[in-house]
Design a protein around this motif. Sequence first.
Motif, PDB file in Angstrom:
ATOM      1  N   UNK A 186     -32.620  -0.875 -54.782  1.00 28.70           N
ATOM      2  CA  UNK A 186     -31.274  -1.125 -55.280  1.00 28.70           C
ATOM      3  C   UNK A 186     -30.344  -1.008 -54.089  1.00 28.70           C
ATOM      4  N   UNK A 187     -29.285  -1.816 -54.092  1.00 35.17           N
ATOM      5  CA  UNK A 187     -28.361  -1.798 -52.963  1.00 35.17           C
ATOM      6  C   UNK A 187     -26.944  -2.069 -53.440  1.00 35.17           C
ATOM      7  N   UNK A 188     -26.005  -1.564 -52.675  1.00 31.19           N
ATOM      8  CA  UNK A 188     -24.587  -1.746 -52.987  1.00 31.19           C
ATOM      9  C   UNK A 188     -23.792  -1.595 -51.696  1.00 31.19           C
ATOM     10  N   UNK A 189     -22.592  -2.150 -51.697  1.00 34.23           N
ATOM     11  CA  UNK A 189     -21.758  -2.018 -50.512  1.00 34.23           C
ATOM     12  C   UNK A 189     -20.479  -2.814 -50.619  1.00 34.23           C
ATOM     13  N   UNK A 190     -19.822  -2.944 -49.486  1.00 36.57           N
ATOM     14  CA  UNK A 190     -18.566  -3.688 -49.385  1.00 36.57           C
ATOM     15  C   UNK A 190     -18.845  -5.092 -48.888  1.00 36.57           C
ATOM     16  N   UNK A 191     -18.036  -6.040 -49.349  1.00 37.19           N
ATOM     17  CA  UNK A 191     -18.124  -7.378 -48.789  1.00 37.19           C
ATOM     18  C   UNK A 191     -16.728  -7.942 -48.573  1.00 37.19           C
ATOM     19  N   UNK A 192     -16.644  -8.797 -47.587  1.00 34.08           N
ATOM     20  CA  UNK A 192     -15.405  -9.491 -47.288  1.00 34.08           C
ATOM     21  C   UNK A 192     -15.698 -10.975 -47.417  1.00 34.08           C
ATOM     22  N   UNK A 193     -15.098 -11.617 -48.382  1.00 37.03           N
ATOM     23  CA  UNK A 193     -15.314 -13.028 -48.620  1.00 37.03           C
ATOM     24  C   UNK A 193     -14.120 -13.787 -48.052  1.00 37.03           C
ATOM     25  N   UNK A 194     -14.398 -14.728 -47.148  1.00 38.00           N
ATOM     26  CA  UNK A 194     -13.323 -15.539 -46.577  1.00 38.00           C
ATOM     27  C   UNK A 194     -13.481 -16.971 -47.062  1.00 38.00           C
ATOM     28  N   UNK A 195     -12.350 -17.568 -47.390  1.00 39.84           N
ATOM     29  CA  UNK A 195     -12.328 -18.932 -47.897  1.00 39.84           C
ATOM     30  C   UNK A 195     -11.360 -19.743 -47.055  1.00 39.84           C
ATOM     31  N   UNK A 196     -11.832 -20.899 -46.619  1.00 41.35           N
ATOM     32  CA  UNK A 196     -10.994 -21.818 -45.854  1.00 41.35           C
ATOM     33  C   UNK A 196     -10.931 -23.127 -46.630  1.00 41.35           C
ATOM     34  N   UNK A 197      -9.714 -23.583 -46.918  1.00 36.42           N
ATOM     35  CA  UNK A 197      -9.500 -24.800 -47.697  1.00 36.42           C
ATOM     36  C   UNK A 197      -8.828 -25.836 -46.810  1.00 36.42           C
ATOM     37  N   UNK A 198      -9.448 -27.005 -46.720  1.00 30.46           N
ATOM     38  CA  UNK A 198      -8.865 -28.126 -45.990  1.00 30.46           C
ATOM     39  C   UNK A 198      -7.827 -28.776 -46.896  1.00 30.46           C
TER      40      UNK A 198
END
Length: 169
Positions: free
Chosen positions: A27-39
């Motif tokens: 089992x695993x857990x943590x932080x994530x940073x999701x980056x989105x770039x829109x043209x």
Amino acid sequence: MRKLIVLAVFFTSVIVSNTYGQEGFAVKAGLNNVSMKVDTGNNLFGSVSDSELGFYLGGSYNFVASEEFDIEPSVLFSFVDDLTSLYIPVMAKYKINNFNIQAGPQINYLLEDMPDGEFGLDIAFGGGYQIDDNWFVEARYGLQVSRGGDFGDVVDINTLTFGAGYRFN
């Protein structure tokens, strides 16, 4: 003679399982940073980007391929403000003592209402450290390779994760 062969096989399997010792569910857990770039399609502004911090949790199974290599498929749920997703990475892991280098494909599926672009394919890479027989930490970056539908032509979604896990040996 049969008892000797059975004992030899038993002790060999114990030695091999202790040498490799990292196969099993985790089992695993943590932080994530999701980056989105829109043209934007606008020549003046070009594109708009944003990133959001969230968390993920899920599970995996580590298959020992050899003394140096493991294969670990995972199912991870990512919870970010407006971009809840399901990630399915399949990582090849090259082990150097307690450290490992990871790379492999990662399927992602947006669980939000996104028209015609729910599925995506990333290439993910990172590293990890095995603290003891059960506990580990890892960091990974997922770089979008493709996204389905018309949505995929204008949006890039990349993910950076830092987490810890517990493997049930």
